[in-house]
Design an enzyme around this catalytic site. Structure first.
Site, mmCIF file in Angstrom:
data_model
loop_
_atom_site.group_PDB
_atom_site.id
_atom_site.type_symbol
_atom_site.label_atom_id
_atom_site.label_comp_id
_atom_site.label_asym_id
_atom_site.label_seq_id
_atom_site.Cartn_x
_atom_site.Cartn_y
_atom_site.Cartn_z
ATOM 1 N N VAL A 162 0.735 -1.118 0.018
ATOM 2 C CA VAL A 162 -0.100 0.037 0.078
ATOM 3 C C VAL A 162 0.687 1.301 -0.011
ATOM 4 O O VAL A 162 2.108 1.155 0.485
ATOM 5 C CB VAL A 162 -0.982 -0.055 1.140
ATOM 6 N N SER A 163 0.455 2.344 -0.395
ATOM 7 C CA SER A 163 1.179 3.557 -0.489
ATOM 8 C C SER A 163 1.499 4.454 0.867
ATOM 9 O O SER A 163 2.409 5.222 0.940
ATOM 10 C CB SER A 163 0.434 4.486 -1.771
#
Length: 86
Positions: free
Chosen positions: A9-10
């Site tokens: 995930v970012s």
């Protein structure tokens, strides 16, 4: 031969739960994780996965999208495996 998963995930505000659930249901033996932009090349989880993976292992990702889909790292291991097998 292992089935290895990779989730990313970012930001820390996002969760990897959905990706993890899918990879566990798929039957991954081990799952590596990163919380980092897909555009970054210095992902510790991905580096650990590449260190762990052996010729013949299968790497599974939930989805390739955004800049992560164009990351040169994804094609490099495939080329190495192809060269090692020939």
């Amino acid at each position: 031969m292992a089935v290895i998963g990779y989730v990313r995930v970012s930001t820390s505000k996002q969760t990897t739960d959905q990706q993890r659930d899918a990879l566990e249901a798929f039957g991954c033996d081990r799952i590596f994780e990163d919380i980092a932009s897909g555009a970054r090349d210095d992902r510790k989880g991905l580096a650990a996965l590449l260190d762990y993976a052996r010729n013949g292992d299968t790497v599974v990702v939930w989805r390739l999208d955004g800049s992560g889909a164009h990351c040169p790292t994804w094609s490099a291991p495939r080329k190495s495996s192809t060269n090692a097998a020939s």
